[in-house]
Design an enzyme around this catalytic site. Sequence first.
Site, PDB file in Angstrom:
ATOM      1  N   GLU A 173       0.583  -0.972   0.048  1.00 55.76           N
ATOM      2  CA  GLU A 173      -0.303   0.333  -0.003  1.00 55.76           C
ATOM      3  C   GLU A 173       1.375   1.622  -0.322  1.00 55.76           C
ATOM      4  O   GLU A 173       0.510   2.216   0.909  1.00 55.76           O
ATOM      5  CB  GLU A 173      -1.382   0.189   1.019  1.00 55.76           C
ATOM      6  N   GLU A 292      -5.162  -8.472  -0.461  1.00 55.08           N
ATOM      7  CA  GLU A 292      -6.067  -7.937   0.523  1.00 55.08           C
ATOM      8  C   GLU A 292      -7.570  -7.437   0.191  1.00 55.08           C
ATOM      9  O   GLU A 292      -8.079  -6.524  -1.264  1.00 55.08           O
ATOM     10  CB  GLU A 292      -5.407  -6.585   1.696  1.00 55.08           C
TER      11      GLU A 292
END
Length: 498
Positions: A173, A292
């Site tokens: 991320e 995710e």
Amino acid sequence: MKKSKVIIDKEFVLADIDSRIYGSFIEHLGRAVYGGIYQPDSPMADEQGMRKDVLALVRGLQVPVVRYPGGNFVSGYCWEDGVGDREKRPSRIDPAWGTIETNRFGLNEFADWAKKADTEVMMAVNLGTRGVEDARNIVEYCNVPGGTYYSDMRKNHGYSRPHDIKLWCLGNEMDGPWQMGHKTAAEYGRIAAEAGRIMKMTDPTIELVACGSSNYEMDTFGYWEDTVLEACYDEVDYLSMHQYFDNKDDNARDFLASTVVLDQFISSVVAVCDAVRARKKREKRINLSLDEWNVWYHSNEQDKEIERWSKAPHQLEDVYNFEDALLVAGILITILRHADRVKVACLAQLVNVIAPIMTSDTGAWKQTIYYPFELVSRYGRGKVLHTLVQSPTYESCHGDAPFLECVVTMDEEAGTLTLFAVNKSLDEDMELSCCLGQFGDYRVKRHVVLSHGDVKAENTEEKPDTVVPAENGKSAVADGVLTAVLPEKSFHVIMLGK
Ligand code: AHR
């Protein structure tokens, strides 16, 4: 009763299913590792401290790959802290989650655990506070057989054979301002290209995942993917995407319509990947790693109470209910419907932290979301057929959403055709029909249903069997046509064969 129609043809194969779409994720966060997969003082622990009851439940999910060690955690992690003599390993603060990491468990233990769980490791490197050199070193430590500084270090740590880890994430991320070492798209694209290049020079057999967007709502979405791939298209194999779903407004209709968002997100990322491919005139396609995804909101308030710098606190411990299980089923169907481009996906996470499996000191149990994952992972193998769904729709905050979520898979080896379906209507049953064409001589072999009268029903340690599947679906084949009745708010696995 609502009516819907599913149209398939044996020759209209969308894709071979990459089994890695049934992956999951263990982060050094909360009680995922400590008190989850590893608890040496537990009566359920094996000789290495791994929880045997948890291993059994993990094996039940048949996860082919588990991402590790983060997540936000990895962006400040020194993997060297977690290898070698346990007594000499340092405790460190984990600024990402405001906790203390004791490093009693590290990558070698995780590789051992993965073997016991019948799964492979998907390793993330720290491109937040660290960089190219560290990315090279960890590949050398894990994958080079011996005779070099880091491979011999691994041998001295008791691992004579390389771990041979094939799938690597280039950070986590990195588009998120919350991320340690957060970068602009251009900065990240460069470091991903250079780290990726040296990692593949160290072991040319590995595959690499570059960070895409942390969610579809990111302001930088689209621009991020384009800029990052412009810089590292040739070095990487997959682009990641993450998406969590909440139900803050407590509106089941809107919540169950969230698959519309995921569907659009996946299509949009594919479009950007292919635009960069066209611009660069490359043959190679970049596929997607949805590494995710899950429902995540139940624990938000209680997590605000966590004491700073505690060790393995109860963190992100969402207790899932039946509507969450229905959405998880819908998400899995959506992933299968994009199996031509989504090649890796990880349910985040696996144990205790926003997880299908929960533990206490006295046992481990299955949350509601365990069941759709188990059923789709177990039976959704082989090939996905293009599945045309004609369903009534409803208006939701995400736009028009179909009441029926459905996909059909074909397992030629097992000689089965499997239809996965969710009826999202909260108050009306649905009749589904599907002309089986070339499968006209198949009959219904099993029809598993997950349903409950109360969308808020939960499984807990005291009542672990509140929401469980039953083999009681109503369906039959007559004159080559499958007809099934899908009760309001229910998930179905209808397996056909000769
Ligand atoms: O899975 C929990 C967290 O969600 C991960 O650490 C991070 O990557 C994401 O924001």
